[in-house]
Design an enzyme around this catalytic site. Structure first.
Site, mmCIF file in Angstrom:
data_model
loop_
_atom_site.group_PDB
_atom_site.id
_atom_site.type_symbol
_atom_site.label_atom_id
_atom_site.label_comp_id
_atom_site.label_asym_id
_atom_site.label_seq_id
_atom_site.Cartn_x
_atom_site.Cartn_y
_atom_site.Cartn_z
ATOM 1 N N ARG A 117 -5.157 5.640 -1.774
ATOM 2 C CA ARG A 117 -6.075 4.949 -0.871
ATOM 3 C C ARG A 117 -6.686 5.910 0.127
ATOM 4 O O ARG A 117 -7.835 5.771 0.501
ATOM 5 C CB ARG A 117 -5.344 3.844 -0.103
ATOM 6 C CG ARG A 117 -4.824 2.745 -0.986
ATOM 7 C CD ARG A 117 -3.973 1.804 -0.195
ATOM 8 N NE ARG A 117 -2.831 2.537 0.360
ATOM 9 C CZ ARG A 117 -1.692 1.989 0.714
ATOM 10 N NH1 ARG A 117 -1.515 0.707 0.616
ATOM 11 N NH2 ARG A 117 -0.709 2.713 1.193
ATOM 12 N N HIS A 121 -3.406 -3.249 -5.951
ATOM 13 C CA HIS A 121 -2.536 -3.017 -7.109
ATOM 14 C C HIS A 121 -3.241 -3.449 -8.391
ATOM 15 O O HIS A 121 -3.207 -2.743 -9.407
ATOM 16 C CB HIS A 121 -1.238 -3.834 -7.002
ATOM 17 C CG HIS A 121 -0.312 -3.409 -5.925
ATOM 18 N ND1 HIS A 121 0.200 -4.308 -5.019
ATOM 19 C CD2 HIS A 121 0.217 -2.210 -5.604
ATOM 20 C CE1 HIS A 121 1.011 -3.671 -4.190
ATOM 21 N NE2 HIS A 121 1.027 -2.395 -4.517
ATOM 22 N N SER A 166 0.629 -3.712 0.939
ATOM 23 C CA SER A 166 1.527 -4.870 0.956
ATOM 24 C C SER A 166 2.151 -5.078 2.325
ATOM 25 O O SER A 166 2.268 -6.201 2.812
ATOM 26 C CB SER A 166 2.630 -4.708 -0.090
ATOM 27 O OG SER A 166 2.099 -4.723 -1.382
ATOM 28 N N LYS A 223 12.682 -0.230 2.251
ATOM 29 C CA LYS A 223 11.848 -1.397 2.572
ATOM 30 C C LYS A 223 12.705 -2.658 2.505
ATOM 31 O O LYS A 223 13.639 -2.737 1.736
ATOM 32 C CB LYS A 223 10.701 -1.524 1.573
ATOM 33 C CG LYS A 223 9.739 -0.345 1.575
ATOM 34 C CD LYS A 223 8.653 -0.540 0.546
ATOM 35 C CE LYS A 223 7.697 0.635 0.519
ATOM 36 N NZ LYS A 223 6.653 0.463 -0.495
#
Length: 168
Positions: A93, A19, A131, A43
């Site tokens: 990514r 991040h 994360s 989440k």
């Protein structure tokens, strides 16, 4: 002269080196970067919204540029419009990220075609960091020092100890 504003949205639970790489890159290409910290209903966060905002605020100290950390709980495009953003910054990514982000960018364009989505590739050394994986490694007692700052690592470890580590 107009101010070029971008929004970089995320849950940042916790904020990772990946991040921070994207934040640093985005801050160099815009005049004003708004980091939008949100809660994703799909989440279950380890940290509260306020804790995540404070974490991000602390981590961006020292990055050049005008950076604001703002909570939001609305459609991203509505938030971006309220912040006066011309663009949404998204980090990529891997190919799997691209497929999801491409679909989201298309939906967001349908909602507001005045705001562009800009993709920034994460540094190659940071691409595997997520994360979700940082939390999972910490829950099983693994070392997360390569993936987050020392301060974030300490916070994650303290939270895991508070929650009770898996397998203990």
């Amino acid at each position: 002269m107009t101010t070029r504003t971008a929004v970089y949205p995320g849950t940042f639970d916790p904020v990772t080196r990946g991040h921070m790489d994207i934040i640093g890159r985005a801050a160099r290409i815009v005049d004003r970067l708004v980091i939008g910290v949100t809660t994703n209903p799909s989440k279950s966060p380890m940290f509260t919204l306020d804790e995540r905002m404070e974490m991000v605020r602390r981590e961006v100290v020292g990055i050049e540029g005008e950076i604001h950390v703002v909570a939001f709980d609305s459609l991203l495009m509505d938030f971006a419009e309220r912040e006066g953003a011309e663009m949404i910054v998204r980090g990529l990514r891997a190919v799997a990220d691209f497929e999801y982000e491409y679909q989201m960018a298309g939906m967001n364009q349908q909602l507001n075609d005045r705001i562009e989505t800009v993709f920034l590739m994460a540094d190659v050394s940071l691409q595997p960091i997520a994360s979700r994986l940082v939390k999972e490694i910490a829950l099983y007692g693994g070392d997360i020092a390569k993936f987050v700052s020392p301060a974030v690592s300490a916070e994650v470890i303290a939270r895991v100890e508070h929650l009770g580590r898996k397998g203990s």
